[in-house]
Design a protein around this motif. Structure first.
Motif, short mmCIF file in Angstrom:
data_model
loop_
_atom_site.label_atom_id
_atom_site.label_comp_id
_atom_site.label_asym_id
_atom_site.label_seq_id
_atom_site.Cartn_x
_atom_site.Cartn_y
_atom_site.Cartn_z
N GLN A 442 -6.45 7.61 -4.91
CA GLN A 442 -5.96 6.82 -3.78
C GLN A 442 -6.94 5.71 -3.40
OE1 GLN A 442 -5.11 9.60 -0.61
NE2 GLN A 442 -3.75 10.84 -1.91
N SER A 445 -6.61 2.71 -5.60
CA SER A 445 -5.30 2.07 -5.70
C SER A 445 -5.32 0.69 -5.03
CB SER A 445 -4.24 2.95 -5.04
OG SER A 445 -4.47 3.04 -3.65
N THR A 447 -2.97 -0.71 -3.17
CA THR A 447 -2.49 -0.68 -1.78
C THR A 447 -3.58 -0.27 -0.80
OG1 THR A 447 -1.70 1.59 -2.11
CG2 THR A 447 -0.13 -0.20 -2.49
N TYR A 451 -5.19 -2.53 2.14
CA TYR A 451 -5.15 -2.03 3.52
C TYR A 451 -6.51 -2.19 4.20
CZ TYR A 451 -4.76 1.23 7.41
OH TYR A 451 -4.76 1.80 8.66
N ASN A 537 5.65 14.71 12.58
CA ASN A 537 6.04 15.08 11.22
C ASN A 537 6.19 16.60 11.15
OD1 ASN A 537 5.66 15.83 8.30
ND2 ASN A 537 5.49 13.60 8.11
N ASN A 579 -0.27 13.31 1.77
CA ASN A 579 -0.55 12.21 2.71
C ASN A 579 -0.79 10.88 2.00
OD1 ASN A 579 -0.96 11.38 5.49
ND2 ASN A 579 -3.13 11.16 5.01
N GLN A 580 -0.18 10.69 0.86
CA GLN A 580 -0.39 9.45 0.12
C GLN A 580 0.06 8.23 0.91
OE1 GLN A 580 1.17 9.48 -3.85
NE2 GLN A 580 0.14 11.39 -4.44
N GLU A 581 1.10 8.39 1.72
CA GLU A 581 1.63 7.27 2.51
C GLU A 581 1.02 7.23 3.92
OE1 GLU A 581 3.48 5.04 1.13
OE2 GLU A 581 3.54 6.17 -0.76
N ARG A 582 0.02 8.06 4.17
CA ARG A 582 -0.67 8.12 5.46
C ARG A 582 0.29 8.40 6.61
NH1 ARG A 582 -2.49 3.70 2.92
NH2 ARG A 582 -1.34 2.29 4.28
N LEU A 583 1.22 9.32 6.38
CA LEU A 583 2.20 9.70 7.40
C LEU A 583 1.76 10.93 8.20
CD1 LEU A 583 5.52 9.21 5.40
CD2 LEU A 583 4.41 7.61 6.97
#
Length: 669
Positions: A442, A445, A447, A451, A537, A579-583
């Protein structure tokens, strides 16, 4: 004879008839005078204020005249004693008042009333000074005291001495006159002098006056705000003479105030300047009597100030985050100087001493992951200086390729006594690959890099964009069993801590089958789980308690044997993949640590680990002195210029500023 008798009888009847007509009139007039005396002044309407004032004048003059004639100690005040009936007096005063208003003589009325108040106050003070003589001269004859106190009690005053009652009468007279000058403000307090005091009777019934602290400074500031509002009003701008005078008063008040926060810091002419600006503002009140315009102006000023405050807060946050990210020139110079020395002198082939102790489980092992030479040196030096048996301490320092030579060179030239040092390059961990570590994948990456380094995320907290989170060093704490495959227990220390006591007792703490010993931080609401995790969540809300106590990394005892048995590393990988999408949480190591070690922690005593020295300027120095480890968590690190000066001494005392490399890089205390 009959005619004479009849004429006499007619006169008698006429006399009785006249008496029956005029007697009720005289009786009614006398009763009305008595009723007027008993009516409180607060019940009068605006048109009756003149009547109240003149009637009080008559009463007060009579009382003062009695005392003056009996003792000779007090002179009659220069007030006219009104002998006309109350009805005529009221009519005349009303006509005179209307005439003054029609002629525009409001200013002369104010000055006249002010002089009357001043004379009345002086007379009251004289009476108070002569009270003892009055009472001693009269002895048993208390006629005057009875007159004064009787009238005072009937009109709502306390049963005090004569002078005190007359002084209180004068106080009420002052209020009546000022209300009479400003009938539209009859419900307001009569003067700002009254606003700054609170009077209350003590147990003996006497009145004590209490002045608010620094009332002069507060009044000056209030008048300054009022003056600025008047300058901005449209109606005031049409009077250039008034505006010039008011701006001059504003400059005077600003010079008088300066940086003063207490009345004692004000110059001697502060009171004169205050009265001058109040007098000027009274002129502005005659010009501008529209309260709505002033209210709108104040609201506009408040709104503008709030917007400016928000902008300044954002700028301050951005600059503090930027400063925390940057490396000071001296700390940038130090690793370059050490690296150069390391390779020039051939130390790349030299190993540190006592390497045979690196895997001895009978010793106390410390894990430090850092790319800061000086910070790592302070952790080691502070720990060794307080250790009862320094030779039993083994420090495992892991750093990146860029700082490996510098840190190793530092400990070669500055060995920590009998303690053992191991410096490892993270590049030597061949098992640490993107295919094995989700977090490493991650962090590399596209993205994630965008970020961190793109600034268009206006809705995010700036601290989450700190590039330190891109360093794998920050996540190595979750791979302790892989880094130290032959060790059973390791004490993890962050590089922004200072050790103040011997830590050997931590190796004797029973972790009761748990994996990690922590100091909980649930004393405040923002240290609960819901502060770090997204409980909207279901994956979080179904597995964790939002009110569970949080804890802190920085000083943690790990049972690596239990870690391996419970396979904690796979738990960590599972949560990172989710938690790859930080949700589930934002970024950092603490949120993932909370979920990874859920129900696997043992609380330690709070004296082992004290946090907050990197952001809280109000720490208790007694708590700092008693803590075994103090933690400079936050942006205000002690090696940065923005560090809190009151705490820097706890860190800098473990830095040898006479060391040659520090002098060459101008790293002074």
């Amino acid at each position: 004879m009959a005619k004479k008798y009849s004429r006499r009888r007619s006169k008698t009847v006429l006399t009785f008839l006249l008496a029956s007509i005029f007697a009720p009139i005289l009786y009614y007039t006398d009763r009305r005078s008595g009723l007027t005396d008993s009516i409180p002044s607060s019940e009068f309407t605006e048109k009756d204020f003149s009547l109240v004032s003149l009637h009080d004048n008559a009463k007060l003059s009579v009382i003062t005249q009695v005392i003056s004639e009996s003792t000779g100690a007090v002179h009659e005040p220069s007030h006219e004693t009104y002998s006309e009936s109350l009805t005529n007096t009221s009519t005349k005063s009303k006509v005179a008042s209307d005439k003054l208003i029609s002629q525009g003589e409001h200013k002369s009325r104010v000055l006249s009333a002010t002089n009357e108040v001043s004379n009345l106050t002086n007379d009251s003070e004289k009476l108070q000074n002569k009270e003892h003589n009055i009472e001693s001269n009269f002895g048993k004859d208390n006629k005057i005291l009875q007159v004064v106190n009787g009238w005072s009690t009937a009109n709502g005053f306390r049963e005090n001495t004569a002078a005190e009652n007359i002084k209180e009468i004068g106080s009420r007279k002052t209020e009546t006159l000022i209300v009479q000058m400003n009938p539209e403000n009859k419900h307001e307090k009569p003067s700002q002098e009254v606003n700054s005091r609170r009077s209350r009777p003590d147990k003996k019934g006497s009145i004590k006056t209490k002045t608010l602290p620094n009332s002069m400074v507060l009044r000056l500031r209030d008048q300054l705000v009022r003056a600025k509002v008047y300058v901005g009003l449209g109606s005031s701008r049409s009077h250039p003479t008034f505006i010039r005078e008011l701006r001059g008063r504003i400059r005077e008040i600003q010079r008088v105030l300066g940086d003063a926060t207490r009345d004692s810091e004000l110059p001697k002419n502060a009171y004169e300047k205050l009265k001058a600006v109040e007098q000027t503002l009274s002129k502005g009140k005659l010009i501008e009597d529209n309260c709505s315009a002033a209210t709108k102006k104040l609201r506009a000023i408040l709104h503008s100030t709030e917007e400016q405050l928000g902008v300044y807060k954002k700028q301050s946050t951005f600059l503090s985050q930027l400063t925390a990210k940057t490396m000071p020139k001296g700390l940038h110079c130090l690793p370059l100087r050490l690296t150069n020395e390391y390779y020039i002198n051939g130390f790349d082939q030299k190993e540190l001493t006592n390497q045979e102790k690196l895997e001895d489980n009978e010793l106390n092992h410390y894990a430090i992951f850092s790319d800061n030479v000086l910070a790592a040196a302070v952790v080691v030096n502070s720990t060794v200086s307080h250790a009862k048996n320094p030779e039993k301490n083994v420090f495992h320092i892991v750093t990146d390729k860029l700082n490996y030579a510098a840190i190793k060179m530092w400990f070669i030239s500055n060995p920590p006594g009998n303690a053992t040092i191991q410096v490892t390059n993270i590049e030597d961990f061949k098992w640490l690959t993107s295919s094995y570590s989700p977090v490493l994948k991650q962090l590399k990456s596209k993205t994630m890099i965008e970020y961190y380094f793109k600034s268009h995320h206006a809705d995010e907290n700036l601290k989450y964009h700190n590039p330190k989170y891109l360093s794998i060093l920050n996540h190595l704490r979750f791979y302790l069993p892989e880094i130290f495959p032959k060790l059973n227990k390791v004490l993890f220390l962050d590089d922004d801590v200072v050790v103040q006591k011997d830590l050997s007792a931590l190796w004797k703490v029973d972790l009761k089958g748990k994996v990690i010993g922590v100091v909980e931080t649930c004393g405040e609401s923002f240290h609960r789980f819901d502060r770090y995790l997204n409980f909207s969540n279901p994956l979080i809300s179904q597995n964790f308690d939002p009110h569970a106590c949080g804890w802190a990394f920085g000083m943690n005892m790990f049972d690596l044997a239990e870690w391996r048995r419970q396979n904690i590393t796979s738990v960590y990988h599972s949560w990172q993949n989710s938690n790859q999408e930080r949700l589930l949480w934002k970024l950092g190591t603490l949120p993932v640590g909370l979920v990874t070690f859920w129900n696997r922690t043992v609380p330690l005593d709070h004296s082992w680990h004290l946090l907050g020295l990197g952001y809280n300027p109000n720490m208790n120095h007694k708590d700092i002195a008693q803590a075994a480890v103090i933690h400079f968590n936050g942006n205000l690190k002690p090696w940065l210029e923005i560090g809190l000066p009151e705490y820097r001494k706890y860190w800098s005392k473990y830095v040898d500023h006479d060391q040659v490399y520090l002098r060459e890089c101008n790293l002074s205390p």
